[in-house]
Design a protein around this motif. Structure first.
Motif, short mmCIF file in Angstrom:
data_model
loop_
_atom_site.label_atom_id
_atom_site.label_comp_id
_atom_site.label_asym_id
_atom_site.label_seq_id
_atom_site.Cartn_x
_atom_site.Cartn_y
_atom_site.Cartn_z
N ARG A 76 0.84 -1.20 0.00
CA ARG A 76 0.00 0.00 0.00
C ARG A 76 0.87 1.25 0.00
O ARG A 76 0.58 2.22 -0.71
N ARG A 79 2.46 1.63 -3.43
CA ARG A 79 1.49 2.04 -4.46
C ARG A 79 1.29 3.56 -4.47
O ARG A 79 1.12 4.16 -5.54
N PHE A 104 -5.85 -1.68 -3.75
CA PHE A 104 -4.58 -1.05 -4.11
C PHE A 104 -3.89 -1.76 -5.28
O PHE A 104 -2.73 -1.49 -5.56
N LEU A 106 -2.75 -4.73 -5.72
CA LEU A 106 -1.57 -5.49 -5.34
C LEU A 106 -1.74 -6.94 -5.78
O LEU A 106 -2.85 -7.48 -5.74
#
Length: 375
Positions: A76, A79, A104, A106
């Motif tokens: 996070r 990002r 996010f 991911l």
């Protein structure tokens, strides 16, 4: 309070200087070495203790587009700095955390059947997509010999059965250390067989050391970590990486010892003659291992004071350590001491302590004043 950024140089017992330009140069060197393989960056553990934010920003601006972290919260944070990078979370997906990965963008590195089932169910039920409209990404970690995390062949078959629910963009494994050459060869053989079950996914097997192994396939993505931060990925040979960190402290007291006087809480060192010792403002809380004064061969570690190597003596406390500065020039309170730097590399420091360089980097204390160089 983030001590690493808020503590001032005058307040700090130790100062950690991080050369961001050297990190970028190391990544660029590795990118050339890796040829057609994409050179990613492992920035887990707060970029090996050096600061995830500044490190990711420097590498992203230099062109790095793929990052590996250990935990979702690290992903996070990355990002926020690298909006269009691919970010893989190495330690798998914990229960009930799928929304975080989707929010996010991911990519969880799925290491077990339950993780695959959780991610597949979430993707199927919610219909979530990437910002570009594609299936949510994931990676499969294959177990090839370390027996820590990863999918065995029968797990992989179950994963393939569910893989239409998300986009398996990468298959990867973790290799043993370079000195275990026979084990690595067996791992590569297992990985080659298993990865063919997902021929459209990119493959990744090489960490810092494996990049330089002879006859090691680099596949599509390499994952350097330690080498980025100045550690030697080729033990026993000259280090091809630029040094990244410098750790300094200050002398806070100088005293003369008479023969027989002892130093430190453990009273394990005694002066054999008149000695001049300097106490410096650094200890285990700053990342200085106790083993620096307790190595098996008795050599121990040394700091650089006035250009001279001065051995650590008397044990390492939480906040203090003493060095024997009898053979140095004039020493006074406030003088700067090099703990890690041009004269003592990360690998030198780690070898003197009998630990790995990884451990040294990630131990560097949050109460250091951390400053960054970009030129």
């Amino acid at each position: 309070m983030d001590l690493a950024t808020e503590v001032t140089p005058s307040e700090a017992g130790t100062i950690l200087t991080v050369d961001l330009a050297a990190i970028v140069a190391n990544w660029q060197t590795l990118r050339v070495v890796c040829g057609d393989a994409e050179c990613a960056a492992v920035v887990k553990a707060d970029a090996y203790g050096l600061g995830l934010g500044p490190v990711v920003k420097a590498l992203y601006e230099a062109g790095c587009k793929t990052f590996f972290v250990a935990h979702a919260f690290e992903g996070r944070a990355a990002r926020a700095i690298a909006p269009d990078a691919a970010i893989f979370v190495l330690n798998g997906m914990r229960p009930n955390t799928a929304p975080l990965y989707a929010d996010f963008n991911l990519a969880p590195v799925l290491c077990s059947v339950p993780e695959i089932e959780d991610w597949g169910q979430y993707c199927a039920v919610t219909g979530r997509r990437t910002p570009e409209g594609g299936l949510l990404p994931a990676a499969f970690r294959l177990e090839t010999g370390l027996n820590q995390l990863g999918l065995k062949p029968y797990d992989l078959e179950h994963g393939i059965h569910l893989s239409h629910l998300f986009d398996v963009t990468l298959v990867m494994t973790q290799l043993a250390r370079a000195e275990h050459g026979e084990a690595i060869a067996k791992q590569i053989e297992k990985f080659e067989i298993m990865r063919m079950r997902l021929p459209k996914a990119r493959a990744s097997i090489a960490n810092s050391g494996a990049i330089f192994l002879e006859a090691n396939p680099l596949y599509d993505v390499v994952r350097p970590g330690y080498a980025l931060y100045g550690g030697n990925p080729t033990p026993g040979r000259p280090n091809p990486m630029k040094p990244v960190v410098r750790l300094e402290s200050q002398v806070i007291q100088v005293r003369i010892l008479e023969p027989g006087e002892r130093v430190g809480e453990d009273q394990g060192w005694a002066a054999r003659g008149p000695r001049r010792i300097s106490t410096i403002s650094a200890g285990t809380a700053d990342g200085i291992p106790q083993s620096l004064t307790k190595t098996k061969n008795g050599a121990g570690g040394a700091a650089i004071v006035q250009g001279k190597r001065c051995p650590y003596i008397g044990g390492v406390g939480m906040d203090l350590v003493a060095v024997d500065t009898s053979d140095s020039g004039y020493i006074e309170r406030g003088d700067i001491v090099e703990l890690i730097g041009p004269s003592i590399t990360i690998d030198d420091f780690a070898a003197a302590a009998g630990v790995s360089g990884y451990e040294i980097l990630t131990r560097l204390g949050q109460r250091c004043h951390r400053r960054y160089q970009k030129l």
